[in-house]
Design a protein around this motif. Structure first.
Motif, PDB file in Angstrom:
ATOM      1  N   SER A 143       0.860  -1.250   0.045  1.00  0.00           N
ATOM      2  CA  SER A 143      -0.034  -0.091   0.055  1.00  0.00           C
ATOM      3  C   SER A 143       0.833   1.208   0.055  1.00  0.00           C
ATOM      4  CB  SER A 143      -1.026   0.012   1.246  1.00  0.00           C
ATOM      5  OG  SER A 143      -0.035  -0.011   2.597  1.00  0.00           O
ATOM      6  N   ASN A 144       2.085   1.123   0.505  1.00  0.00           N
ATOM      7  CA  ASN A 144       2.990   2.216   0.571  1.00  0.00           C
ATOM      8  C   ASN A 144       3.697   2.436  -0.846  1.00  0.00           C
ATOM      9  OD1 ASN A 144       4.655   0.379   1.097  1.00  0.00           O
ATOM     10  ND2 ASN A 144       5.611   1.636   2.866  1.00  0.00           N
ATOM     11  N   GLY A 145       3.504   1.606  -1.611  1.00  0.00           N
ATOM     12  CA  GLY A 145       4.176   1.818  -2.872  1.00  0.00           C
ATOM     13  C   GLY A 145       5.489   0.803  -3.062  1.00  0.00           C
ATOM     14  N   GLU A 146       5.830   0.032  -2.033  1.00  0.00           N
ATOM     15  CA  GLU A 146       7.005  -0.814  -1.929  1.00  0.00           C
ATOM     16  C   GLU A 146       7.022  -1.987  -3.012  1.00  0.00           C
ATOM     17  OE1 GLU A 146       7.945  -1.609   1.888  1.00  0.00           O
ATOM     18  OE2 GLU A 146       9.124   0.125   2.327  1.00  0.00           O
ATOM     19  N   ILE A 147       7.796  -2.399  -3.976  1.00  0.00           N
ATOM     20  CA  ILE A 147       7.670  -3.359  -4.644  1.00  0.00           C
ATOM     21  C   ILE A 147       8.671  -4.517  -3.966  1.00  0.00           C
ATOM     22  CG2 ILE A 147       8.253  -4.252  -7.144  1.00  0.00           C
ATOM     23  CD1 ILE A 147       8.143  -1.331  -8.045  1.00  0.00           C
ATOM     24  N   VAL A 148       8.032  -5.680  -3.589  1.00  0.00           N
ATOM     25  CA  VAL A 148       8.772  -6.489  -2.973  1.00  0.00           C
ATOM     26  C   VAL A 148       8.926  -7.767  -3.746  1.00  0.00           C
ATOM     27  CG1 VAL A 148       8.746  -7.993  -0.703  1.00  0.00           C
ATOM     28  CG2 VAL A 148       8.014  -5.564  -0.821  1.00  0.00           C
ATOM     29  N   GLY A 149      10.039  -8.337  -3.985  1.00  0.00           N
ATOM     30  CA  GLY A 149      10.253  -9.438  -4.825  1.00  0.00           C
ATOM     31  C   GLY A 149      10.358 -10.824  -3.833  1.00  0.00           C
ATOM     32  N   ARG A 150       9.882 -11.780  -4.424  1.00  0.00           N
ATOM     33  CA  ARG A 150       9.578 -13.099  -3.722  1.00  0.00           C
ATOM     34  C   ARG A 150      10.641 -14.046  -4.628  1.00  0.00           C
ATOM     35  NH1 ARG A 150       6.701 -17.807  -3.943  1.00  0.00           N
ATOM     36  NH2 ARG A 150       5.503 -17.139  -5.410  1.00  0.00           N
ATOM     37  N   TYR A 151      11.506 -14.820  -4.072  1.00  0.00           N
ATOM     38  CA  TYR A 151      12.546 -15.641  -4.479  1.00  0.00           C
ATOM     39  C   TYR A 151      12.351 -17.232  -4.398  1.00  0.00           C
ATOM     40  CZ  TYR A 151      15.071 -11.407  -5.123  1.00  0.00           C
ATOM     41  OH  TYR A 151      15.491 -10.062  -5.860  1.00  0.00           O
ATOM     42  N   SER A 152      12.935 -17.978  -5.074  1.00  0.00           N
ATOM     43  CA  SER A 152      12.600 -19.370  -4.871  1.00  0.00           C
ATOM     44  C   SER A 152      13.237 -19.900  -3.740  1.00  0.00           C
ATOM     45  CB  SER A 152      13.208 -19.990  -6.109  1.00  0.00           C
ATOM     46  OG  SER A 152      14.600 -19.842  -5.954  1.00  0.00           O
ATOM     47  N   ASN A 153      13.880 -19.344  -3.021  1.00  0.00           N
ATOM     48  CA  ASN A 153      14.621 -19.824  -1.721  1.00  0.00           C
ATOM     49  C   ASN A 153      13.528 -19.334  -0.305  1.00  0.00           C
ATOM     50  OD1 ASN A 153      15.144 -17.155  -1.419  1.00  0.00           O
ATOM     51  ND2 ASN A 153      17.208 -17.343  -1.327  1.00  0.00           N
ATOM     52  N   GLY A 154      12.400 -18.636  -0.636  1.00  0.00           N
ATOM     53  CA  GLY A 154      11.413 -18.301   0.384  1.00  0.00           C
ATOM     54  C   GLY A 154      11.793 -16.998   0.884  1.00  0.00           C
ATOM     55  N   GLN A 155      12.717 -16.200   0.340  1.00  0.00           N
ATOM     56  CA  GLN A 155      13.086 -14.909   0.840  1.00  0.00           C
ATOM     57  C   GLN A 155      12.615 -13.879   0.052  1.00  0.00           C
ATOM     58  OE1 GLN A 155      15.200 -14.421   3.647  1.00  0.00           O
ATOM     59  NE2 GLN A 155      15.122 -16.814   3.738  1.00  0.00           N
ATOM     60  N   THR A 156      12.278 -12.815   0.771  1.00  0.00           N
ATOM     61  CA  THR A 156      11.754 -11.497  -0.012  1.00  0.00           C
ATOM     62  C   THR A 156      12.789 -10.390   0.194  1.00  0.00           C
ATOM     63  OG1 THR A 156      10.890 -10.907   2.215  1.00  0.00           O
ATOM     64  CG2 THR A 156       9.523 -12.050   0.471  1.00  0.00           C
ATOM     65  N   ASN A 157      12.736  -9.531  -0.794  1.00  0.00           N
ATOM     66  CA  ASN A 157      13.647  -8.422  -1.027  1.00  0.00           C
ATOM     67  C   ASN A 157      12.981  -7.000  -1.495  1.00  0.00           C
ATOM     68  OD1 ASN A 157      16.442  -7.359  -0.577  1.00  0.00           O
ATOM     69  ND2 ASN A 157      16.914  -7.575  -2.831  1.00  0.00           N
ATOM     70  N   LEU A 158      13.439  -5.967  -1.082  1.00  0.00           N
ATOM     71  CA  LEU A 158      12.762  -4.919  -1.633  1.00  0.00           C
ATOM     72  C   LEU A 158      13.424  -4.535  -2.825  1.00  0.00           C
ATOM     73  CD1 LEU A 158      10.563  -2.723  -0.956  1.00  0.00           C
ATOM     74  CD2 LEU A 158      12.334  -1.591   0.477  1.00  0.00           C
ATOM     75  N   LEU A 159      12.532  -4.268  -4.090  1.00  0.00           N
ATOM     76  CA  LEU A 159      13.203  -3.859  -5.252  1.00  0.00           C
ATOM     77  C   LEU A 159      13.169  -2.555  -5.585  1.00  0.00           C
ATOM     78  CD1 LEU A 159      11.750  -6.951  -7.285  1.00  0.00           C
ATOM     79  CD2 LEU A 159      14.049  -6.700  -6.192  1.00  0.00           C
ATOM     80  N   GLY A 160      12.227  -1.851  -5.086  1.00  0.00           N
ATOM     81  CA  GLY A 160      11.997  -0.378  -5.082  1.00  0.00           C
ATOM     82  C   GLY A 160      10.734   0.278  -4.774  1.00  0.00           C
ATOM     83  N   GLN A 161      10.257   1.284  -5.198  1.00  0.00           N
ATOM     84  CA  GLN A 161       9.226   2.029  -4.248  1.00  0.00           C
ATOM     85  C   GLN A 161       8.232   3.131  -5.319  1.00  0.00           C
ATOM     86  OE1 GLN A 161       9.614   4.097  -0.493  1.00  0.00           O
ATOM     87  NE2 GLN A 161       7.734   3.602  -0.072  1.00  0.00           N
ATOM     88  N   VAL A 162       7.263   2.609  -5.660  1.00  0.00           N
ATOM     89  CA  VAL A 162       6.403   3.748  -6.460  1.00  0.00           C
ATOM     90  C   VAL A 162       6.172   4.898  -5.454  1.00  0.00           C
ATOM     91  CG1 VAL A 162       4.170   3.857  -7.609  1.00  0.00           C
ATOM     92  CG2 VAL A 162       5.224   1.643  -7.425  1.00  0.00           C
ATOM     93  N   ILE A 163       6.151   6.292  -6.375  1.00  0.00           N
ATOM     94  CA  ILE A 163       5.979   7.464  -5.904  1.00  0.00           C
ATOM     95  C   ILE A 163       4.728   8.138  -6.689  1.00  0.00           C
ATOM     96  CG2 ILE A 163       8.312   7.787  -5.225  1.00  0.00           C
ATOM     97  CD1 ILE A 163       8.282   9.637  -7.761  1.00  0.00           C
ATOM     98  N   LEU A 164       4.202   8.869  -5.985  1.00  0.00           N
ATOM     99  CA  LEU A 164       2.816   9.594  -6.461  1.00  0.00           C
ATOM    100  C   LEU A 164       3.181  10.953  -6.597  1.00  0.00           C
ATOM    101  CD1 LEU A 164      -0.058   7.720  -4.735  1.00  0.00           C
ATOM    102  CD2 LEU A 164       0.842   7.193  -6.851  1.00  0.00           C
ATOM    103  N   ALA A 165       2.230  11.774  -7.342  1.00  0.00           N
ATOM    104  CA  ALA A 165       2.419  13.130  -7.368  1.00  0.00           C
ATOM    105  C   ALA A 165       1.236  13.883  -7.386  1.00  0.00           C
ATOM    106  CB  ALA A 165       3.001  13.620  -8.811  1.00  0.00           C
TER     107      ALA A 165
END
Length: 409
Positions: free
Chosen positions: A302-324
């Motif tokens: 909801s805050n625009g964070e793009i979270v990747g999910r990996y085959s090893n069960g881990q997650t990692n933050l990839l980026g964040q959407v912004i609004l204007a």
């Protein structure tokens, strides 16, 4: 005779029908904001006479306003689709040219950019390899599809309940292959620097009332601690209430032959372990570290964070959407394709992350529908049609009066 009033009315009614037709045509356009015709009367300027005696000469379109009210939000099967619940616009880039839109229908390009149907790319803040957002000048968001590098285990949080009813054993007799030489045991997967998985097993040997020795093996082999027998990594003491009162530092030297860094140390944190007259149990078992993983999918919070999910069960933050957002959204210039550009009337864009600074939240796998009320627009169409007919009738009536005058002899 003057036909000005009727002609201006016909022109205004025609433009009103055009706006209504445009709204109706885009009733199913995602992110569309309906237009509203606003009229003003016209009076001829004069330097003499009373204001009460002035007769207007018709009407004119003062402006075509867009209504930026919230459209209904509906579900989408595309995880890249996004809807804004509240104020704000997605910030898009086309070769560096910035536009703004409420249409959150996005796809992933072959290069990994998040873009809309017009080829404009969504902008935001990128994250580094460690998942840390680099807040600064917004840039085009690109999904990093690189594998997630492995991380060696260094810490192991382990919380147990030991059975005080167990009989005392001689610690020197410990043998990981003989259950009679230890009271209880548990195991967990741990990883080396290459991501190879190993089994770290811990053993608990009760040596007296409230005293326990702790041993460890790596893949079934006692860890090299220089003790007799090998594998002793520490001990624990409990008070009469079963509360852990002292525990030695439990550093486990891991020796591996897989080509990874060796030896490496895993520190076991057993704070919170207790001793009661009940069966042995594990309430928390959390070693860190993980194997290498490939990107499986990603989602947007909801805050625009793009979270990747990996085959090893881990997650990692990839980026964040912004609004204007803008002080005067009605001052934006519409460029088609559901995109607007800023003007001097709109003011400069106020850019921030979703959910902050008065901006709305982002909903993933959702789209914002057009805010056109089709029923209301059809009623407005009937009204505009009658308005057009009435103005045509005034022209016809004035024509008849003029014809009467012409026929006077």
């Amino acid at each position: 005779m003057s036909f000005q009033q009727g002609l201006s009315g016909l022109s205004a009614a025609s433009q009103s029908l055009e706006a209504i037709g445009h709204n109706v045509a885009n009733a199913n356009t995602i992110g569309f904001k309906q237009s509203q015709i606003q009229f003003a009367d016209i009076y001829a300027g004069t330097l003499i006479g009373s204001g009460g005696n002035q007769i207007g000469i018709g009407t004119q379109v003062s402006r075509v306003a867009q209504l930026f009210s919230q459209g209904n939000i509906s579900k989408s099967d595309n995880p890249l689709d996004m809807a804004i619940s509240g104020n704000g616009f997605f910030r898009m880039s086309t070769g560096g040219a910035i536009t703004y839109t409420r249409n959150g229908q996005f796809t992933l390009s072959k290069e990994g950019y998040i873009e809309n149907a017009a080829g404009a790319r969504l902008t935001g803040y990128m994250a580094d390899a460690n998942g840390v957002i680099a807040i600064g000048a917004p840039g085009e968001l690109v999904i990093n599809k690189a594998d997630l590098s492995p991380e060696a285990s260094t810490e192991y949080e382990l919380k147990l309940t030991l059975d005080s009813r167990k009989g005392n054993l001689v610690s020197a007799d410990f043998n990981p292959d003989d259950p009679a030489t230890f009271s209880d045991s548990t195991s967990a997967p741990v990883y080396d620097s290459l991501g190879n998985v190993h089994t770290l097993r811990t053993f608990y040997v009760k040596t007296g009332a409230g005293t326990w020795d702790v041993y460890a093996t790596n893949d079934g082999v006692p860890v090299p601690t220089g003790s007799t027998p090998e594998g002793l990594i520490g001990n624990m003491t409990f008070n009469n209430g079963g509360v852990l009162t002292s525990v030695s530092t439990m550093d486990v030297p891991m020796v591996v032959t897989t080509g990874a860094a060796t030896p490496y140390t895993i520190t076991i944190d057993q704070a919170g372990t207790q001793q009661f007259a009940q069966d042995f149990g594990v309430s928390r078992q959390l070693p860190n570290g993980f194997a290498a993983g490939t990107l499986v999918d990603f989602s947007v919070s909801s805050n625009g964070e793009i979270v990747g999910r990996y085959s090893n069960g881990q997650t990692n933050l990839l980026g964040q959407v912004i609004l204007a957002n803008f002080a005067n959204p009605n001052g934006l210039q519409n460029r088609g394709d559901n995109q607007w550009v800023e003007t001097s009337e709109s003011g400069v864009p106020m850019v921030s992350t979703p959910g902050s600074s008065g901006l709305g939240a982002v909903q993933s796998s959702r789209v914002e529908e057009s805010n056109v009320d089709l029923t209301a627009e059809l009623v407005n169409m009937i009204t505009a049609q009658r308005y057009y007919q009435a103005n045509a009738q005034t022209i016809k009536t004035q024509d008849q009066i003029l014809q009467t005058l012409v026929n006077l002899r």
